[in-house]
Design an enzyme around this catalytic site. Structure first.
Site, PDB file in Angstrom:
ATOM      1  N   LYS B  85       0.857  -1.193   0.000  1.00 36.19           N
ATOM      2  CA  LYS B  85       0.000   0.000   0.000  1.00 36.19           C
ATOM      3  C   LYS B  85       0.889   1.237   0.000  1.00 36.19           C
ATOM      4  O   LYS B  85       1.912   1.276   0.701  1.00 36.19           O
ATOM      5  CB  LYS B  85      -0.896  -0.021   1.241  1.00 36.19           C
ATOM      6  N   SER B 160      -9.811   2.272   2.970  1.00 36.43           N
ATOM      7  CA  SER B 160      -8.926   3.004   2.083  1.00 36.43           C
ATOM      8  C   SER B 160      -8.019   2.105   1.239  1.00 36.43           C
ATOM      9  O   SER B 160      -7.497   2.537   0.220  1.00 36.43           O
ATOM     10  CB  SER B 160      -8.041   3.941   2.903  1.00 36.43           C
ATOM     11  N   SER B 184      -9.851  -0.295   7.030  1.00 34.61           N
ATOM     12  CA  SER B 184      -9.276  -0.131   5.690  1.00 34.61           C
ATOM     13  C   SER B 184      -8.624  -1.378   5.103  1.00 34.61           C
ATOM     14  O   SER B 184      -8.272  -1.404   3.929  1.00 34.61           O
ATOM     15  CB  SER B 184      -8.252   1.002   5.697  1.00 34.61           C
TER      16      SER B 184
END
Lengths: 520, 506
Positions: B85, B160, B184
């Site tokens: 990420k 997210s 997330s």
């Protein structure tokens, strides 16, 4: 912003007059840079004077993702300072974030302590010396300590292109983050009342006593001129007899003990003038100007300043065990005031001599010099005489420096004293030798060797000189033989001249008298 | 033909990849190249990756192949590629956190988890898309465009960490790293039919991971199976002296636990407050069926109540913005990041303001304003102070619940993936996606989402959340693995296998 210019002093009233109508309340905030090897929250070095931005890492630069880790040594220093100031030590306390934007603060928050300081509720008994020219006893003032807490220093901004070095008028600013993250302890007094007209002296004596204490604790090099000890002085006045504190100002940039006293005194006289005129004191920070002896308006400050403090979530609480606290308590040095009394007794100095030594910040170097083998009297003679005189002007542009920054060590002075007592050097030669040591030519022995400084030990040479001088001055010899023994001085002078100074004057005197068969 | 072969390799599980690499049946270079090929083909459509690093990934792959050929002892996942990420700092590789503010930010250091991945000898394929600074539940708040859900390109992949989950769901990576502040990792896993774990707070180092809310953020694995997730979990977790909040204790045996097949005697608590009303029918139906399967595995289902969970959302949206407002203060254009210089001779303050205005998106600004307000004097006690009290109550709710049950379960997300654009104008509706996942972050307990099936009404995947007491992360893997195997049997395969082929869009 005030329309005040740096050059223009505000109206003041004479100090004595101010004191006839008002009572001062002072409060002192002292920031101490700890002498830890690494920074408060990262492993970067802390040395003073490195090239800008060479002692930095992701943590102290506030790079994305970086996290702080508390320096355990800094916490121990904080606890020792707290204990030395007779404070309570928290069982459990947290760091907090103080949020505000400024380019020298990499994270735009300062990691500090807010409502949970590591140390709180202490005091320091401060001895205030008698005033110049007054025959009075020193008095002891108890300075109540509100708190001592840990925080990190900010970077250092240099404003370029303006006339004053201040941000106003500058074209740009440079920031050195070497200082960002240096561990600081902030020590805050309670509002101090009851000092009256002695308040400026109390302020000075307190900062001096605190400096001595911190030096004795060996937690900081406490150099005010390098900023490792910084003092902000809060001052307010209230009408005599009142118990309601007046509005205070906070004077920053007070970078010497003398300035602490002067700045407090100045603010008292300025406040009195404002209050006399029926006006109100603006709550603000003020800047102290060492050269002109005045303060000028800085940033308005009010209790509405909102730093949005909240507990630092990236750190775990600091929870010193009682065992750790007691272990640290056992490492506390002798209280500086007690130590002073002990040293005075050991050295046999008079009260006045000891006070001068302490005021000159020379007790430590004298102690080390004595430890290195010199007599207490000789140590005092050198440090308080020749060396103190030189320290007053040895700094950049004729500024004063600390005794130890002269380039002469206590060991040097002890060695020099040894050369005198062993009879190798006379006083004048010792001064020349010291000159060489100050100039960096080496140790006293090395300097004396290199410069060929040595009393003539050869009695034959001295006797020859004496004989020559006696033969050349029959009239003086006549006087001496006639009982005017003090006339021998004229002959000694000539002998010394013949010997080009490299003789022991006492020995010359004895030889002349012996040769003439006169009793000294 | 080669494309088909490549595709076949990408469809293996991480466990299978590791086994075949160890056997010498495939090389890491082949495996890595297969993923890179697929990324080239599909990423323009999905936008799961913000940055792809073929050279770096292949260099690591070849290095592993060489080491293996030389007979060196290698870590279990050596040579298995991974996606990271874009919230974790990677030295020399742009790290944006999904923000225009950091569009050109190249970190000079690796996050601890990146170091651990490198030490595990895993090729890093690239950096995955995310909502800006991890603020969002759809990746629509990314400054670099939304990621599309591989199940339906017009729907969101969750957020997210939508990029990481979409990459894993679309076989653009077998494994990915995510971060979970309020869900997330878990919510994107739920809406993409994948597995995601938020470990116990402090189990995985946060050092070098761009902070959203320090007391809530936690890093964890994204994968297609529970066993795969366990392997990555093991790589990521462990004490780090650079993170003061890191737990200094042995990592629970999550890999061992992921071999569990029997749950006899296990007490599974259903939290009354996070099921039933407000949850989409198909999501609830799959959840209820999963409870039956848990019973079939020998578990005892008990109902527990966590009365303060109703306040979790409110507390979360005070604590998160408060911490975020402070954490994001450093983005001021002084040392790095976007710099916007107004006309004339602006002051540093004006440059800061202009840069923050230009660099931050609306959601970030919204939360900074909320947090600044909540921390302001006069409001602190009423907002931040109260929220912390709620947090304590929620932790106590968990403690009480874990006296009655060994693990808790709930649907992960109230709905299946919603359509792109559906909730961007309604922040509250967006926030409600995380209603079931937020309590775990507030209490610091670990949570996992596994696929429970697909909803009848839209054929999109639904997720089941498992929660365990702090430092008992292995329980997630035991329950997750046993249930996953059971559902695979009853549903005729992994849920992810029902995902349609991805249609390449120009």
């Amino acid at each position: 912003m005030s329309t005040q210019t740096a050059a223009g002093a505000e109206k003041t009233v004479p100090f004595e007059e101010a004191m006839s109508r008002y009572e001062p309340v002072i409060g002192l905030e002292v920031h101490v840079e700890l002498g830890t090897r690494t920074k408060m929250f990262c492993g970067c070095a802390t040395g003073f004077g490195a090239d800008p931005n060479t002692q930095t890492c992701p943590v102290c630069l506030g790079l994305p993702g970086a996290l702080p880790v508390v320096n355990a040594t800094a916490v121990e220093s904080a606890i020792r300072i707290g204990l030395a100031l007779n404070c309570e030590i928290a069982d459990w306390c947290r760091f907090a974030r103080k949020n505000y934007f400024y380019p020298d603060m990499p994270k735009n928050f300062q990691t500090s302590q807010y409502d949970e300081p590591i140390a709180f509720e202490g005091y320091l008994d401060v001895e205030v010396p008698p005033r110049e020219g007054l025959d009075e006893e020193p008095f002891v003032f108890r300075v109540e300590i509100e708190r001592a807490h840990m925080e990190e220093d900010t970077g250092k901004s240099t404003h370029v292109g303006g006339a004053t070095g201040r941000i106003h008028g500058a074209s740009h600013s440079l920031v050195d983050y070497n200082r960002a993250g240096i561990p600081l302890i902030e020590i805050v007094t309670k509002p101090l009342t009851g000092a009256g007209e002695r308040a400026p002296e109390v302020a000075k004596a307190y900062v001096g006593a605190l400096r001595d204490l911190l030096r004795a604790l060996d937690v900081s090099d406490v150099k005010m001129e390098q900023g490792s000890l910084r003092c902000d002085a809060n001052v307010s006045l209230m009408p005599t007899g009142s118990e309601r504190f007046g509005t205070r100002t906070e004077t920053k940039n007070v970078n010497s003990l003398r300035s602490v006293e002067r700045a407090v005194r100045y603010e008292m006289t300025r406040h009195a003038a404002v209050l006399d005129a029926g006006a109100t004191i603006l709550q603000e920070t003020r800047h102290w100007h060492e050269d002109t002896g005045i303060t000028t308006s800085g940033r308005p400050k009010s209790d509405a300043d909102d730093y949005r403090y909240f507990p630092e979530p990236d750190l775990v609480p600091v929870a010193p065990s009682r065992e750790d606290v007691e272990r640290l308590r056992a490492t506390l040095p002798e209280n500086p005031a007690q130590r002073r009394r002990r040293l005075q007794e050991e050295w046999g100095y008079t009260d006045l001599e000891m006070r001068d030594v302490v005021n000159a910040g020379a007790a430590e170097v004298i102690e080390e010099t004595v430890a290195a083998g010199a007599s207490a009297a000789a140590a005092r003679k050198w440090w308080m005489g020749e060396l103190a005189r030189r320290a007053k002007t040895a700094g950049e542009g004729g500024a004063s420096v600390e005794l130890l920054d002269l380039g002469v060590s206590p060991a040097h002075v002890a060695e020099l004293d040894g050369l005198v007592t062993s009879g190798r050097l006379n006083d004048s030669m010792a001064r020349q030798t010291l000159e060489g040591v100050l100039a960096g030519e080496g140790t006293p022995t090395e300097v004396a060797d290199a410069r060929g400084l040595e009393l003539v030990q050869d009695d034959g040479a001295l006797q020859a000189a004496v004989d020559e001088v006696i033969a050349a001055n029959p009239d003086v010899v006549e006087k001496i033989r006639g009982g005017k023994v003090q006339a021998v001085g004229a002959l000694i002078g000539q002998v010394m001249k013949t010997m080009r100074g490299q003789a022991d004057a006492g020995k010359a005197r004895q030889l002349i008298l012996d040769t003439l068969g006169v009793e000294g | 033909m080669s494309t088909t072969l490549s595709d076949d390799l990408t469809r293996l599980s991480a466990v299978q990849m590791a086994d075949r690499l160890a056997d010498g049946a495939i090389t890491s270079e082949q495996l890595t190249q297969a993923h890179l090929d697929r990324i080239v083909r599909l990423n323009p459509t999905l936008n799961a990756y913000l940055l792809v690093d073929p050279e770096g990934a292949l260099a690591t792959a070849r290095e592993v192949d060489r080491a293996r050929a030389a007979g060196e002892d290698l870590p279990r996942l050596a040579g298995v590629p991974v996606a990271v990420k874009d919230i974790a700092c990677t030295e020399g590789m742009t790290t944006t956190a999904g923000s225009r503010m950091l569009a050109d930010f190249v970190p000079p250091y690796d996050a601890t988890i990146v170091t651990r991945i490198r030490d595990a000898r895993m090729p890093i394929l690239g950096k995955t898309n995310m909502d800006e600074f991890a603020m969002g539940s759809s990746t629509e708040h990314s400054a670099f465009g939304p990621t599309r859900n591989p199940w339906d390109l017009d729907r969101i992949p969750g957020g997210s960490g939508g990029g990481s989950s979409a990459a894993v769901a679309a076989y653009l990576a077998p494994l990915a790293v995510g971060s979970d502040t309020g869900g997330s990792i878990r919510q994107p896993a739920a809406v993409t039919g994948t597995v995601g774990t938020k470990p116990t707070y402090g189990a995985v180092s946060r050092y070098g991971v761009i902070a959203l809310a320090s007391s809530l953020d936690q890093i964890g694995p994204c994968a297609r199976t529970v066993a795969d997730a366990a392997l990555l979990h093991e790589v990521l977790a462990g004490h780090d002296p650079m993170d003061s909040t890191s737990i200094d204790a042995p990592v629970p045996d999550v890999v061992g636990a992921s071999g569990t097949t029997d749950l006899t005697g296990l007490r599974v608590g259903v939290v009354r407050e996070i099921s039933g009303e407000g949850f989409q029918a198909g999501v609830q139906a799959r959840f209820d069926e999963a409870l039956d399967q848990l019973r079939a595995l020998g578990a005892e289902i008990v109902e527990v109540s966590c009365p303060h969970f109703g306040y979790a959302m409110a507390a979360y949206y005070l604590i998160l913005p408060s911490e975020a407002s402070s954490n994001l203060a450093r983005y001021d254009a002084m040392r790095y990041g976007l710099r916007e210089t107004p006309e004339g001779s602006p002051s540093a303050e004006q440059v800061m303001a202009a840069s923050r205005d230009a660099g931050f998106g609306d959601e970030v600004k919204r939360r900074i304003i909320l947090g600044t307000y909540a921390l302001s004097s006069g409001y602190y006690d009423a907002y931040y102070g109260q929220a912390q009290k709620v947090r304590t109550l929620i932790a106590r709710d968990f403690e009480a619940a874990f006296e009655q049950a060994d693990v808790l379960v709930s649907p992960t997300s109230p709905t299946t993936a919603f359509a792109l654009g559906d909730k961007t104008e309604d922040p509250m509706a967006m926030y409600l996606n995380d209603i079931a996942t937020i309590p775990a972050n507030l209490a610091g307990v670990p949570g996992m989402s596994i696929p429970s099936g697909t909803a009848d009404e839209d054929s999109l995947p639904a997720g089941l959340q498992i929660l365990a007491p702090a430092m008992q992360d292995q329980r997630l893997y035991a329950v997750g693995a046993a249930l996953e195997a059971r559902l695979r049997e009853t549903q005729g395969g992994y849920v992810i296998e029902q995902a349609p082929e991805i249609e390449v869009r120009a």
